[in-house]
Design a protein around this motif. Structure first.
Motif, PDB file in Angstrom:
ATOM      1  N   LEU A   1       0.826  -1.206   0.000  1.00  0.00           N
ATOM      2  CA  LEU A   1       0.000   0.000   0.000  1.00  0.00           C
ATOM      3  C   LEU A   1       0.867   1.267   0.000  1.00  0.00           C
ATOM      4  O   LEU A   1       0.362   2.372   0.160  1.00  0.00           O
ATOM      5  CB  LEU A   1      -0.926   0.021   1.218  1.00  0.00           C
ATOM      6  CG  LEU A   1      -2.030  -1.043   1.239  1.00  0.00           C
ATOM      7  CD1 LEU A   1      -2.726  -1.066   2.588  1.00  0.00           C
ATOM      8  CD2 LEU A   1      -3.037  -0.790   0.130  1.00  0.00           C
ATOM      9  N   GLY A   2       2.148   1.070  -0.130  1.00  0.00           N
ATOM     10  CA  GLY A   2       3.037   2.225  -0.223  1.00  0.00           C
ATOM     11  C   GLY A   2       3.389   2.839   1.120  1.00  0.00           C
ATOM     12  O   GLY A   2       3.847   3.979   1.189  1.00  0.00           O
ATOM     13  N   LEU A   3       3.195   2.081   2.193  1.00  0.00           N
ATOM     14  CA  LEU A   3       3.484   2.617   3.524  1.00  0.00           C
ATOM     15  C   LEU A   3       4.627   1.846   4.179  1.00  0.00           C
ATOM     16  O   LEU A   3       4.617   0.612   4.183  1.00  0.00           O
ATOM     17  CB  LEU A   3       2.251   2.483   4.423  1.00  0.00           C
ATOM     18  CG  LEU A   3       1.134   3.509   4.236  1.00  0.00           C
ATOM     19  CD1 LEU A   3      -0.129   3.032   4.945  1.00  0.00           C
ATOM     20  CD2 LEU A   3       1.558   4.869   4.772  1.00  0.00           C
ATOM     21  N   GLU A   4       5.592   2.558   4.709  1.00  0.00           N
ATOM     22  CA  GLU A   4       6.623   1.879   5.488  1.00  0.00           C
ATOM     23  C   GLU A   4       6.513   2.402   6.915  1.00  0.00           C
ATOM     24  O   GLU A   4       6.728   3.583   7.180  1.00  0.00           O
ATOM     25  CB  GLU A   4       8.010   2.179   4.909  1.00  0.00           C
ATOM     26  CG  GLU A   4       9.080   1.308   5.540  1.00  0.00           C
ATOM     27  CD  GLU A   4      10.467   1.659   4.993  1.00  0.00           C
ATOM     28  OE1 GLU A   4      10.573   1.992   3.802  1.00  0.00           O
ATOM     29  OE2 GLU A   4      11.413   1.620   5.800  1.00  0.00           O
ATOM     30  N   ILE A   5       6.117   1.504   7.799  1.00  0.00           N
ATOM     31  CA  ILE A   5       5.937   1.913   9.195  1.00  0.00           C
ATOM     32  C   ILE A   5       6.800   0.997  10.054  1.00  0.00           C
ATOM     33  O   ILE A   5       6.640  -0.223  10.016  1.00  0.00           O
ATOM     34  CB  ILE A   5       4.449   1.776   9.619  1.00  0.00           C
ATOM     35  CG1 ILE A   5       3.558   2.581   8.658  1.00  0.00           C
ATOM     36  CG2 ILE A   5       4.257   2.241  11.062  1.00  0.00           C
ATOM     37  CD1 ILE A   5       2.079   2.415   8.894  1.00  0.00           C
ATOM     38  N   THR A   6       7.720   1.570  10.775  1.00  0.00           N
ATOM     39  CA  THR A   6       8.607   0.726  11.596  1.00  0.00           C
ATOM     40  C   THR A   6       8.411   1.038  13.070  1.00  0.00           C
ATOM     41  O   THR A   6       7.919   2.101  13.438  1.00  0.00           O
ATOM     42  CB  THR A   6      10.089   0.963  11.230  1.00  0.00           C
ATOM     43  OG1 THR A   6      10.358   2.351  11.399  1.00  0.00           O
ATOM     44  CG2 THR A   6      10.376   0.541   9.809  1.00  0.00           C
ATOM     45  N   VAL A   7       8.836   0.038  13.863  1.00  0.00           N
ATOM     46  CA  VAL A   7       8.707   0.215  15.308  1.00  0.00           C
ATOM     47  C   VAL A   7       9.903   1.018  15.802  1.00  0.00           C
ATOM     48  O   VAL A   7      11.053   0.632  15.604  1.00  0.00           O
ATOM     49  CB  VAL A   7       8.653  -1.150  16.020  1.00  0.00           C
ATOM     50  CG1 VAL A   7       8.494  -0.950  17.520  1.00  0.00           C
ATOM     51  CG2 VAL A   7       7.509  -1.977  15.457  1.00  0.00           C
ATOM     52  N   PHE A   8       9.625   2.131  16.432  1.00  0.00           N
ATOM     53  CA  PHE A   8      10.664   3.056  16.868  1.00  0.00           C
ATOM     54  C   PHE A   8      11.078   2.759  18.298  1.00  0.00           C
ATOM     55  O   PHE A   8      12.240   2.690  18.636  1.00  0.00           O
ATOM     56  CB  PHE A   8      10.114   4.474  16.745  1.00  0.00           C
ATOM     57  CG  PHE A   8      11.161   5.534  16.686  1.00  0.00           C
ATOM     58  CD1 PHE A   8      11.977   5.664  15.556  1.00  0.00           C
ATOM     59  CD2 PHE A   8      11.322   6.427  17.740  1.00  0.00           C
ATOM     60  CE1 PHE A   8      12.932   6.657  15.497  1.00  0.00           C
ATOM     61  CE2 PHE A   8      12.277   7.420  17.685  1.00  0.00           C
ATOM     62  CZ  PHE A   8      13.090   7.538  16.566  1.00  0.00           C
ATOM     63  N   SER A   9      10.055   2.545  19.110  1.00  0.00           N
ATOM     64  CA  SER A   9      10.289   2.075  20.479  1.00  0.00           C
ATOM     65  C   SER A   9       9.037   1.295  20.847  1.00  0.00           C
ATOM     66  O   SER A   9       8.124   1.206  20.036  1.00  0.00           O
ATOM     67  CB  SER A   9      10.486   3.256  21.429  1.00  0.00           C
ATOM     68  OG  SER A   9       9.226   3.849  21.680  1.00  0.00           O
ATOM     69  N   ALA A  10       8.996   0.728  22.060  1.00  0.00           N
ATOM     70  CA  ALA A  10       7.865  -0.112  22.439  1.00  0.00           C
ATOM     71  C   ALA A  10       6.534   0.597  22.216  1.00  0.00           C
ATOM     72  O   ALA A  10       5.520  -0.045  21.939  1.00  0.00           O
ATOM     73  CB  ALA A  10       7.992  -0.529  23.895  1.00  0.00           C
ATOM     74  N   LYS A  11       6.521   1.903  22.346  1.00  0.00           N
ATOM     75  CA  LYS A  11       5.258   2.620  22.240  1.00  0.00           C
ATOM     76  C   LYS A  11       5.266   3.701  21.173  1.00  0.00           C
ATOM     77  O   LYS A  11       4.430   4.595  21.196  1.00  0.00           O
ATOM     78  CB  LYS A  11       4.910   3.235  23.605  1.00  0.00           C
ATOM     79  CG  LYS A  11       4.560   2.164  24.626  1.00  0.00           C
ATOM     80  CD  LYS A  11       3.791   2.715  25.769  1.00  0.00           C
ATOM     81  CE  LYS A  11       3.218   1.551  26.574  1.00  0.00           C
ATOM     82  NZ  LYS A  11       2.816   1.920  27.887  1.00  0.00           N
ATOM     83  N   THR A  12       6.214   3.605  20.266  1.00  0.00           N
ATOM     84  CA  THR A  12       6.275   4.624  19.219  1.00  0.00           C
ATOM     85  C   THR A  12       6.454   3.970  17.852  1.00  0.00           C
ATOM     86  O   THR A  12       7.259   3.055  17.694  1.00  0.00           O
ATOM     87  CB  THR A  12       7.471   5.578  19.459  1.00  0.00           C
ATOM     88  OG1 THR A  12       7.478   5.945  20.833  1.00  0.00           O
ATOM     89  CG2 THR A  12       7.356   6.815  18.587  1.00  0.00           C
ATOM     90  N   LEU A  13       5.687   4.436  16.899  1.00  0.00           N
ATOM     91  CA  LEU A  13       5.858   3.975  15.524  1.00  0.00           C
ATOM     92  C   LEU A  13       6.387   5.128  14.690  1.00  0.00           C
ATOM     93  O   LEU A  13       6.120   6.293  14.985  1.00  0.00           O
ATOM     94  CB  LEU A  13       4.527   3.503  14.950  1.00  0.00           C
ATOM     95  CG  LEU A  13       4.007   2.142  15.452  1.00  0.00           C
ATOM     96  CD1 LEU A  13       2.606   1.874  14.889  1.00  0.00           C
ATOM     97  CD2 LEU A  13       4.953   1.004  15.068  1.00  0.00           C
ATOM     98  N   ALA A  14       7.121   4.770  13.633  1.00  0.00           N
ATOM     99  CA  ALA A  14       7.632   5.806  12.741  1.00  0.00           C
ATOM    100  C   ALA A  14       7.167   5.520  11.321  1.00  0.00           C
ATOM    101  O   ALA A  14       7.341   4.415  10.816  1.00  0.00           O
ATOM    102  CB  ALA A  14       9.156   5.817  12.793  1.00  0.00           C
ATOM    103  N   VAL A  15       6.558   6.525  10.710  1.00  0.00           N
ATOM    104  CA  VAL A  15       6.182   6.397   9.298  1.00  0.00           C
ATOM    105  C   VAL A  15       7.372   6.888   8.499  1.00  0.00           C
ATOM    106  O   VAL A  15       7.764   8.048   8.610  1.00  0.00           O
ATOM    107  CB  VAL A  15       4.941   7.265   8.970  1.00  0.00           C
ATOM    108  CG1 VAL A  15       4.470   6.980   7.556  1.00  0.00           C
ATOM    109  CG2 VAL A  15       3.837   7.029   9.971  1.00  0.00           C
TER     110      VAL A  15
END
Ligand SMILES: Nc1ncnc2c1ncn2[C@@H]1O[C@H](COP(=O)(O)OP(=O)(O)OP(=O)(O)O)[C@@H](O)[C@H]1O
Ligand SMILES: [Mg+2]
Length: 608
Positions: free
Chosen positions: A495-509
């Protein structure tokens, strides 16, 4: 031990009397007076009638008489017509498998005769005399009449009072009878129909000839409003490419999304001329509207499907209202594509075209009204071959072609942008008057169609192209969101989205679809994660894809209160003109309206 059962089990097995067999059959075939009307009309049509008259008393309970000018029944054959399992329409299994008549079971008249007082009078082609058969006594006597047949059914359910109790008021039963005639009339514009109730003519549909026959009949039966708010549909699917032979053909009229109703009372589907209620067909229609119709609104249509009779089984239901397709996928696809194609053609062309007709036919062009386009046979082509680039979002697209001479501007269906109102609407001027565009709704549709086109219409292996964000957008995420981002990384990539886990409670687009490069990255990511968390990864099929894309389009589309330059507004207008289904946003709301000079004059009491 159950005594009733033990007594019953000791009863001898006997053949049922013929009358009772017919009454049992009648239980399936005749639910109410309208069922009798349908059976008698079927017979009249099978006999080649060109004119049919229906007379009703007390909603059909006291009398249903159907008179036709068809081939008639020979004197010696009359008693056979009332016999069970006696028919002139088929004589072998292979006939049954390719049946082309409405009737074939040879039981309708026998069944009706077992629960009502029946009489048939008929004069067969080429015969000089006519005969009347009394269904009770079997008495046959000469009568005077012209060629054709009249079947009279009196006191329906007189012998089965339990059944009679289920009938509604006369007015309701009458309405059902008229609906039964309407259904047949829509299938046969070449036949004239008259309906009389309590001695008064209540409906009359004259027989229609020529290439416009169906359109004329649809107008007569469903009203001009139905025609004005529907588009013509004509679709053929070849069995083998190049063979020229259609395996499925679909034609008729399909209502625009704006014509949709609260009730499903204008949905007419015919298979080889037979009115049917079929799940495959209605589902196909429903899914074709998925993109443009919101909530519980019911689309309207009169659609005619033609298919080789050997590819459809009509012998699955006693009243023949259901059918079974040998290849229901093929039929589903044909119907869905036929409707989608018909609805996709932008109807903006009519705005420019309506100009021409404005003088003679005052009419307010409105999104969804296809009147002019239909009458003129005109289809929309982007003005002056000006195509808006397929890539890039509104604001990074190349500006609209600067060919804004007066003449050019007035030939653009959606006109030339004048101003933005309250950060919500674009005001534009075309030769007819004022155009008002809901910019978010319109842009949402444009973005959505673009995403769908990129991904391929069937959710194949294609991917949306991505654009890396210079600075990843981080956001505080819930546990579910984090888990979903990890579990669905593949789908998100597609879907053209890259979302990674930044920390246990933070996501990064880190990347978003390039088509949505200026969209709200975190809002989009959260909305997509929420939708994904509600689905199984493996079931993110076509439908889910479309929903996800719609969600993304909503977040990627221009927001209210965003200031647009005139150039940007003009670009949006030109994109709308070039986009399929641009008349409605993804939720089925209109994206634009025309306010004609005539209406403006009326507002200011400017006489003409
Ligand atoms: N209006 C009519 N004109 C000419 N023939 C008729 C007419 N109505 C009935 N018949 C004859 O009577 C026969 C029996 O009619 P009936 O409706 O009981 O059975 P069917 O039409 O053959 O099959 P089905 O039970 O599926 O309707 C028909 O096959 C036809 O030959
Ligand atoms: Mg019949």
């Amino acid at each position: 031990m159950n005594t009733a059962l033990s007594t019953a089990s000791r009863r001898p097995i006997l053949e049922l009397p013929s009358e009772l067999i017919s009454q049992i059959a009648a239980g399936e075939v005749v639910e109410r007076p309208a069922s009798v009307v349908r059976e008698l009309l079927d017979n009249a049509l099978d006999a080649g009638a060109r004119q049919i008259t229906i007379r009703l008393l007390a909603g059909g309970v006291r009398l249903i008489a159907v008179e036709d000018d068809g081939a008639g029944i020979l004197r010696e054959q009359l008693p056979m017509a009332l016999k069970r399992h006696a028919t002139s329409k088929i004589s072998s299994l292979s006939d049954l498998e390719s049946v082309g008549t409405m009737g074939f079971r040879g039981e309708a008249l026998a069944a009706i005769n077992s629960i009502a007082d029946c009489a048939i009078s008929s004069r067969a082609t080429g015969q000089s005399s006519a005969y009347l058969l009394d269904g009770r006594s079997g008495e046959l006597k000469p009568v005077a009449r012209s060629q054709g047949t009249t079947v009279e059914v009196k006191e329906l359910f007189f012998s089965t009072p339990a059944r009679r109790k289920f009938l509604k008021t006369d007015a309701t039963e009458l309405a059902h009878c008229v609906e039964a005639v309407r259904r047949q009339a829509l299938a046969r514009p070449d036949v004239g129909f008259c309906v009389w109730a309590e001695g008064k003519l209540i409906e009359q549909w004259r027989c229609c000839e020529g290439p416009q026959a169906l359109q004329q009949r649809l107008t007569d039966v469903l009203g001009s409003e139905f025609m004005e708010r529907s588009v013509l549909l004509n679709y053929r699917r070849e069995s083998e490419p190049g063979s020229g032979a259609a395996s499925v053909a679909v034609w008729g009229q399909v209502g625009t999304p704006e014509a949709a109703r609260a009730r499903a009372d204008q949905q007419f589907f015919y298979v080889n001329g037979r009115f049917v209620r079929d799940k495959v067909l209605s589902h196909a229609a429903r899914s074709a509207f998925e993109d443009v119709l919101h909530g519980q609104r019911q689309p309207v249509y009169a659609l005619y499907l033609e298919i080789d009779p050997r590819r459809v089984d009509v012998n699955v239901h006693p009243t023949k209202i259901e059918v079974r397709f040998r290849d229901s996928r093929e039929v589903h696809q044909a119907v869905r594509h036929a409707i989608e194609d018909a609805l996709a053609a932008p109807r903006l062309g009519q705005v420019a075209a309506a100009l021409v007709s404005e003088v003679e036919t005052p009419q307010i062009a409105e999104s969804g009204s296809s009147n002019y386009a239909r009458q003129s046979g005109m289809t929309f082509a982007p003005a002056h071959g000006h195509r808006v680039s397929d890539l890039g979002l509104l604001w990074n697209a190349s500006p609209a072609a600067p060919e804004s001479s007066e003449e050019t501007a007035s030939s653009w269906p959606l006109g030339r942008a004048l101003a933005q109102l309250q950060g919500v609407y674009i005001l534009a001027e075309n030769a007819q008057g004022l155009i008002v565009v809901d910019m978010h709704a319109a842009h949402e549709r444009i973005v959505y169609e673009r995403l769908k086109a990129q991904l391929g219409s069937h959710g194949g292996s294609a991917r949306l192209s991505m654009q890396q964000l210079l600075i990843p957008a981080t956001f505080a995420a819930t546990e579910t969101e984090v888990a979903t981002a990890e579990a669905h990384a593949e789908t998100l990539q597609a879907l053209g989205l890259e979302i990674t886990v930044f920390s246990a409670k933070t996501l990064a687009v880190r990347a978003i679809p390039s088509a949505l490069a200026k969209g709200d990255a975190t809002g989009m990511a959260r909305a997509v994660l929420t939708e994904l968390s509600e689905r199984e990864a493996s079931t993110v099929l076509q439908r889910a894809h479309d929903e996800l894309l719609a969600t993304m389009a909503c977040h990627g589309a221009v927001r209210a209160n965003r200031r647009l330059s005139l150039e940007e507004m003009n670009t949006l207008l030109r994109q709308m003109e070039a986009t399929d289904r641009a008349d409605q946003c993804n939720h089925g709301r209109p994206t634009w309206r025309q306010i004609s000079l005539r209406e403006l004059d009326a507002l200011f009491l400017r006489g003409r």
